[in-house]
Design a protein around this motif. Structure first.
Motif, PDB file in Angstrom:
ATOM      1  N   ARG A  82       0.832  -1.206   0.000  1.00  0.00           N
ATOM      2  CA  ARG A  82       0.000   0.000   0.000  1.00  0.00           C
ATOM      3  C   ARG A  82       0.867   1.256   0.000  1.00  0.00           C
ATOM      4  NH1 ARG A  82      -2.762   3.234   3.865  1.00  0.00           N
ATOM      5  NH2 ARG A  82      -4.763   3.988   3.071  1.00  0.00           N
ATOM      6  N   GLN A  83       1.977   1.202   0.762  1.00  0.00           N
ATOM      7  CA  GLN A  83       2.877   2.358   0.804  1.00  0.00           C
ATOM      8  C   GLN A  83       3.498   2.608  -0.570  1.00  0.00           C
ATOM      9  OE1 GLN A  83       6.383   1.945   3.279  1.00  0.00           O
ATOM     10  NE2 GLN A  83       6.227   4.052   3.947  1.00  0.00           N
ATOM     11  N   ILE A  86       1.022   4.264  -2.689  1.00  0.00           N
ATOM     12  CA  ILE A  86       0.854   5.667  -2.309  1.00  0.00           C
ATOM     13  C   ILE A  86       1.954   6.526  -2.942  1.00  0.00           C
ATOM     14  CG2 ILE A  86       1.017   7.281  -0.371  1.00  0.00           C
ATOM     15  CD1 ILE A  86      -0.396   5.141   1.331  1.00  0.00           C
ATOM     16  N   LYS A 154      -6.864  10.823   5.271  1.00  0.00           N
ATOM     17  CA  LYS A 154      -7.340   9.447   5.449  1.00  0.00           C
ATOM     18  C   LYS A 154      -7.467   8.715   4.123  1.00  0.00           C
ATOM     19  CE  LYS A 154     -10.966  10.564   7.925  1.00  0.00           C
ATOM     20  NZ  LYS A 154     -12.206  10.414   8.749  1.00  0.00           N
ATOM     21  N   ASN A 155      -7.760   9.445   3.055  1.00  0.00           N
ATOM     22  CA  ASN A 155      -7.898   8.825   1.736  1.00  0.00           C
ATOM     23  C   ASN A 155      -6.584   8.797   0.956  1.00  0.00           C
ATOM     24  OD1 ASN A 155     -10.680   8.388   2.081  1.00  0.00           O
ATOM     25  ND2 ASN A 155     -11.168  10.461   1.397  1.00  0.00           N
ATOM     26  N   SER A 156      -5.492   9.179   1.635  1.00  0.00           N
ATOM     27  CA  SER A 156      -4.147   9.170   1.039  1.00  0.00           C
ATOM     28  C   SER A 156      -4.006  10.147  -0.124  1.00  0.00           C
ATOM     29  CB  SER A 156      -3.768   7.753   0.579  1.00  0.00           C
ATOM     30  OG  SER A 156      -3.811   6.853   1.658  1.00  0.00           O
ATOM     31  N   HIS A 157      -4.822  11.200  -0.157  1.00  0.00           N
ATOM     32  CA  HIS A 157      -4.695  12.254  -1.170  1.00  0.00           C
ATOM     33  C   HIS A 157      -3.812  13.362  -0.577  1.00  0.00           C
ATOM     34  CE1 HIS A 157      -8.842  10.755  -2.770  1.00  0.00           C
ATOM     35  NE2 HIS A 157      -7.847   9.948  -3.109  1.00  0.00           N
ATOM     36  N   TYR A 158      -2.512  13.087  -0.521  1.00  0.00           N
ATOM     37  CA  TYR A 158      -1.627  13.918   0.278  1.00  0.00           C
ATOM     38  C   TYR A 158      -1.409  15.314  -0.310  1.00  0.00           C
ATOM     39  CZ  TYR A 158      -0.754   9.520   2.607  1.00  0.00           C
ATOM     40  OH  TYR A 158      -0.918   8.345   3.291  1.00  0.00           O
ATOM     41  N   VAL A 191       5.317  12.302   5.222  1.00  0.00           N
ATOM     42  CA  VAL A 191       4.978  11.155   4.375  1.00  0.00           C
ATOM     43  C   VAL A 191       5.518  11.333   2.966  1.00  0.00           C
ATOM     44  CG1 VAL A 191       3.069   9.892   3.302  1.00  0.00           C
ATOM     45  CG2 VAL A 191       2.946  10.489   5.714  1.00  0.00           C
TER      46      VAL A 191
END
Length: 264
Positions: A82-83, A86, A154-158, A191
């Motif tokens: 998953r990382q 991302i 939370k949705n990984s939309h950094y 991140v």
């Protein structure tokens, strides 16, 4: 004849005496040596039975632990994948942003050249009309804006989260959620590997909001970044400061463990 009668009488007396003589007692062999030996063997086998029971319980616990290890290995593999996804998504987004900036710059240049033919008064009025209207700021709008930015995290939309949190801090520089917004902005920067921006915002949390519930955690995060950069002096200073400024916090306990590892 008299002798024969005397013999018969004596025989009858012997038979009567023999019938009235008591019988010997019945012997219970279980109370003697053989019974005692059996009881001793049963007692000596009891520890062996208990040991076998312990072995069975240990085998069961070992199987359960193996199951937990397998589950954790699966979860770690899943998190790594998953990382990686991302990071790939972030790279793709950054490339699209750069391409969009280039296209915007070109369009802006063309628009400027076209606007030169418009009278100055009209250009000024158009610019004023195009300016965004001031946003009415209330507690409700502050909470809604923070939730929107945090949902992006939370949705990984950094990249979107960075944009929203920066806008939030401009709109609410001293709001109820400003300390939390600063902390999460620093976390997102960490991140995406923007260490300079992450360090700046983590420091801003405990510097500008020393009583915030995020202050101790922000200081710990900043110390961890310095430790990862091999800046042990700065990391040690912050770990020690956490124990002094926030002694009852969970971060202080973790900082103490980090200091112990550094001493070894």
């Amino acid at each position: 004849m008299k002798k024969l009668s005397l013999i018969l009488v004596l025989s009858a007396v012997g038979i009567v005496q023999a019938e009235t003589r008591p019988l010997p007692p019945i012997i219970n062999n279980s109370t003697y040596a053989s019974g005692a030996a059996y009881s001793s063997r049963a007692t000596s086998n009891q520890p062996m039975l208990e040991m076998l029971g312990c072995v069975e319980r240990l085998q069961t616990e070992l199987q359960e632990l193996r199951g937990l290890v397998e589950q954790q290995n699966y979860e770690i593999t899943h998190l790594k994948q998953r990382q990686n996804n991302i990071y790939a998504d972030i790279d793709a987004r950054l490339q699209r942003i750069e391409m969009g900036r280039s296209a915007t710059t070109t369009n802006s240049q063309r628009s400027t050249q076209g606007n030169l033919a418009i009278p100055a008064a009209q250009r000024k009025a158009a610019i004023e009309a195009a300016k965004p209207k001031p946003k009415v700021k209330t507690t409700a709008t502050e909470k809604a804006d923070f939730d929107k930015a945090f949902a992006s995290v939370k949705n990984s939309h950094y990249q979107q989260a960075i944009k929203l949190f920066k806008a939030f801090l401009q709109d609410y520089p001293a709001g109820k959620y400003t300390d939390n917004a600063t902390f999460w902005l620093a976390s997102v920067y960490s991140v995406v590997k923007d260490k300079a921006a992450a360090k700046k915002n983590f420091a801003a949390v405990f510097t500008q909001f020393p009583k915030s519930e995020k202050a101790a955690t922000a200081m710990l995060k900043l110390a961890d970044i310095y430790l990862a950069e091999n800046n042990t002096a700065q990391a040690k200073q912050l770990y020690t400061r956490i124990s002094t400024d926030y002694p009852s916090s969970t971060s202080a306990h973790m900082a103490e463990k980090k200091l112990q590892s550094m001493r070894q």
